[in-house]
Design a protein around this motif. Structure first.
Motif, PDB file in Angstrom:
ATOM      1  N   SER A  11     -24.064 -25.315 -49.881  1.00 11.43           N
ATOM      2  CA  SER A  11     -23.597 -25.258 -51.274  1.00 11.43           C
ATOM      3  C   SER A  11     -23.297 -23.840 -51.739  1.00 11.43           C
ATOM      4  O   SER A  11     -22.558 -23.644 -52.697  1.00 11.43           O
ATOM      5  N   ASP A  12     -23.880 -22.835 -51.073  1.00 11.33           N
ATOM      6  CA  ASP A  12     -23.668 -21.444 -51.461  1.00 11.33           C
ATOM      7  C   ASP A  12     -22.372 -20.927 -50.843  1.00 11.33           C
ATOM      8  O   ASP A  12     -22.252 -20.828 -49.631  1.00 11.33           O
ATOM      9  N   ARG A  13     -21.392 -20.565 -51.687  1.00  6.02           N
ATOM     10  CA  ARG A  13     -20.085 -20.137 -51.184  1.00  6.02           C
ATOM     11  C   ARG A  13     -19.918 -18.620 -51.185  1.00  6.02           C
ATOM     12  O   ARG A  13     -18.809 -18.113 -51.037  1.00  6.02           O
ATOM     13  N   ASN A  14     -21.023 -17.900 -51.366  1.00  3.22           N
ATOM     14  CA  ASN A  14     -20.943 -16.443 -51.318  1.00  3.22           C
ATOM     15  C   ASN A  14     -20.778 -15.969 -49.882  1.00  3.22           C
ATOM     16  O   ASN A  14     -21.306 -16.570 -48.944  1.00  3.22           O
ATOM     17  N   VAL A  15     -20.042 -14.886 -49.690  1.00  9.60           N
ATOM     18  CA  VAL A  15     -19.836 -14.297 -48.371  1.00  9.60           C
ATOM     19  C   VAL A  15     -20.286 -12.849 -48.419  1.00  9.60           C
ATOM     20  O   VAL A  15     -19.820 -12.073 -49.243  1.00  9.60           O
ATOM     21  N   ASP A  16     -21.231 -12.484 -47.563  1.00  5.97           N
ATOM     22  CA  ASP A  16     -21.742 -11.115 -47.534  1.00  5.97           C
ATOM     23  C   ASP A  16     -21.994 -10.748 -46.084  1.00  5.97           C
ATOM     24  O   ASP A  16     -23.111 -10.787 -45.590  1.00  5.97           O
ATOM     25  N   THR A  17     -20.939 -10.398 -45.376  1.00  7.98           N
ATOM     26  CA  THR A  17     -21.024 -10.153 -43.946  1.00  7.98           C
ATOM     27  C   THR A  17     -20.980  -8.660 -43.648  1.00  7.98           C
ATOM     28  O   THR A  17     -20.106  -7.956 -44.127  1.00  7.98           O
ATOM     29  N   VAL A  18     -21.953  -8.192 -42.867  1.00 10.53           N
ATOM     30  CA  VAL A  18     -21.989  -6.791 -42.461  1.00 10.53           C
ATOM     31  C   VAL A  18     -21.409  -6.681 -41.059  1.00 10.53           C
ATOM     32  O   VAL A  18     -21.915  -7.280 -40.119  1.00 10.53           O
ATOM     33  N   ASN A  19     -20.339  -5.915 -40.924  1.00 11.84           N
ATOM     34  CA  ASN A  19     -19.709  -5.727 -39.621  1.00 11.84           C
ATOM     35  C   ASN A  19     -19.990  -4.321 -39.101  1.00 11.84           C
ATOM     36  O   ASN A  19     -20.424  -3.444 -39.839  1.00 11.84           O
ATOM     37  N   SER A  20     -19.733  -4.116 -37.827  1.00 10.08           N
ATOM     38  CA  SER A  20     -19.858  -2.786 -37.241  1.00 10.08           C
ATOM     39  C   SER A  20     -18.716  -2.590 -36.271  1.00 10.08           C
ATOM     40  O   SER A  20     -17.919  -3.484 -36.028  1.00 10.08           O
ATOM     41  N   SER A  21     -18.639  -1.391 -35.723  1.00 13.68           N
ATOM     42  CA  SER A  21     -17.575  -1.118 -34.757  1.00 13.68           C
ATOM     43  C   SER A  21     -17.765  -1.932 -33.484  1.00 13.68           C
ATOM     44  O   SER A  21     -16.836  -2.124 -32.718  1.00 13.68           O
ATOM     45  N   PHE A  22     -18.994  -2.424 -33.257  1.00 12.52           N
ATOM     46  CA  PHE A  22     -19.278  -3.197 -32.053  1.00 12.52           C
ATOM     47  C   PHE A  22     -19.180  -4.702 -32.273  1.00 12.52           C
ATOM     48  O   PHE A  22     -18.811  -5.447 -31.376  1.00 12.52           O
ATOM     49  N   LEU A  23     -19.523  -5.159 -33.479  1.00 14.38           N
ATOM     50  CA  LEU A  23     -19.675  -6.590 -33.695  1.00 14.38           C
ATOM     51  C   LEU A  23     -18.996  -7.014 -34.997  1.00 14.38           C
ATOM     52  O   LEU A  23     -19.449  -6.663 -36.086  1.00 14.38           O
ATOM     53  N   ASP A  24     -17.919  -7.779 -34.878  1.00 15.07           N
ATOM     54  CA  ASP A  24     -17.208  -8.306 -36.037  1.00 15.07           C
ATOM     55  C   ASP A  24     -17.745  -9.697 -36.335  1.00 15.07           C
ATOM     56  O   ASP A  24     -17.416 -10.664 -35.651  1.00 15.07           O
ATOM     57  N   LYS A  27     -24.022  -3.840 -26.229  1.00 10.08           N
ATOM     58  CA  LYS A  27     -24.087  -3.204 -27.546  1.00 10.08           C
ATOM     59  C   LYS A  27     -23.949  -4.253 -28.651  1.00 10.08           C
ATOM     60  O   LYS A  27     -24.601  -4.164 -29.695  1.00 10.08           O
ATOM     61  N   LYS A  28     -23.100  -5.252 -28.428  1.00  6.39           N
ATOM     62  CA  LYS A  28     -22.909  -6.310 -29.418  1.00  6.39           C
ATOM     63  C   LYS A  28     -24.184  -7.156 -29.555  1.00  6.39           C
ATOM     64  O   LYS A  28     -24.572  -7.530 -30.667  1.00  6.39           O
ATOM     65  N   ILE A  29     -24.825  -7.461 -28.418  1.00  7.18           N
ATOM     66  CA  ILE A  29     -26.065  -8.235 -28.456  1.00  7.18           C
ATOM     67  C   ILE A  29     -27.146  -7.458 -29.198  1.00  7.18           C
ATOM     68  O   ILE A  29     -27.880  -8.012 -30.034  1.00  7.18           O
ATOM     69  N   ASN A  30     -27.253  -6.162 -28.911  1.00 10.76           N
ATOM     70  CA  ASN A  30     -28.241  -5.332 -29.604  1.00 10.76           C
ATOM     71  C   ASN A  30     -27.937  -5.252 -31.101  1.00 10.76           C
ATOM     72  O   ASN A  30     -28.861  -5.244 -31.924  1.00 10.76           O
ATOM     73  N   LYS A  31     -26.656  -5.198 -31.452  1.00 15.09           N
ATOM     74  CA  LYS A  31     -26.284  -5.143 -32.865  1.00 15.09           C
ATOM     75  C   LYS A  31     -26.654  -6.444 -33.573  1.00 15.09           C
ATOM     76  O   LYS A  31     -27.088  -6.436 -34.734  1.00 15.09           O
TER      77      LYS A  31
END
Length: 288
Positions: A79-92, A55-59
């Protein structure tokens, strides 16, 4: 006489502080390199117990496809210090998802997805918008890493890789092996150089180059070696990092590369010896 003793102690103490400050970054490099072996083993053990791997690989695939559709790609991760991470219940995506090994350099790195400035300060990371390291024709995984950090070696030595050298990725327990076929320098704006190539299964290491301005990027391009992947799947011992003694005894690796690998260890050892000598001298002066 008492004043002379105080002056000697003060002088030695200042020298001690200087040596400690100089030794610390190299000691940190050596410890980080040495403990990477155990961190990789811990990751391998945790993966064996994880029932959500598929499930994590598919995510990870879905996340990469979404980024491509939305053209969600970091222009320059260094150089870009912005953080925009999308997490899910399967993959942090804030956590380590595997590790990258370069046998010739005797190095291994924690591997993250969705590269940002802070992740590549901890390890290396798959560039946002590129393919995850799961292989496939027409796929290209781009892994970014600093060309040395103040307390870590990172990708400092990847310019020493030559055609045929191996790069091994363990992503969520899936092991892929690649062989280097070329290197090139590009401008940070040359993002088209990172696009997949039809009918190629590729891995690219990306880092800063052109010191002291570091205004260019070095690419180390490698192709998937599916024959060796099959062997590795049957004998996972082949992908484990060798210990330092085995690495140093490997006759296929040049002395120059080994010296680069061991430099932080040597400087740390000399620094510790000097620190102990200063402390002993200070003790003798205080007792006299």
């Amino acid at each position: 006489m008492c004043n002379l003793k105080k002056l000697k102690i003060i002088g030695l103490f200042i020298f001690l502080i200087g040596i400690c400050l100089s030794t610390y970054p190299f000691l940190n490099m050596a410890m980080d390199d040495y403990t990477q072996y155990s961190r990789n083993a811990e990751f391998d053990n945790s993966i064996k117990k994880d029932a959500l791997i598929e499930k994590k690989i598919n995510k990870a695939k879905e996340n990469a496809n979404r980024q491509k559709k939305e053209n969600d790609v970091i222009g320059d991760v260094f150089s870009d210090r912005n953080v925009d991470t999308v997490n899910s219940s399967f993959l942090d995506l804030s956590k380590k998802q595997g590790y990258l090994s370069i046998p010739k350099l005797g190095q291994s790195f924690d591997l993250y997805l969705d590269a940002d400035y802070y992740k590549i300060a901890k390890g290396v990371a798959v560039l946002k918008g590129s393919d995850p390291p799961i292989g496939g024709l027409g796929k290209r995984c781009v892994i970014a890493g600093h060309s040395g950090y103040y307390n870590k070696v990172m990708f400092l030595n990847i310019h020493k890789l030559e055609n045929g050298d191996k790069i091994i990725v363990n992503f969520l327990g899936k092991i892929l092996e690649y062989k280097v076929y070329n290197k090139e320098k590009i401008m940070p704006t040359d993002v088209h150089k990172l696009e997949p190539i039809e009918s190629e299964d590729m891995l690219t290491l990306l880092t800063c180059t052109q010191a002291p301005r570091y205004n260019m990027r070095l690419l180390v391009n490698a192709r998937r070696n599916e024959v060796l992947d099959a062997k590795n799947s049957n004998n996972k011992e082949t992908i484990k990092n060798t210990n330092i003694q085995e690495y140093l005894l490997n006759k296929d690796i040049s002395s120059g590369i080994k010296i680069r690998k061991m430099f932080p260890y040597v400087v740390s050892f000399l620094g510790i010896v000097i620190i102990i000598s200063i402390l002993r001298k200070m003790t003798i002066i205080l007792k006299s």
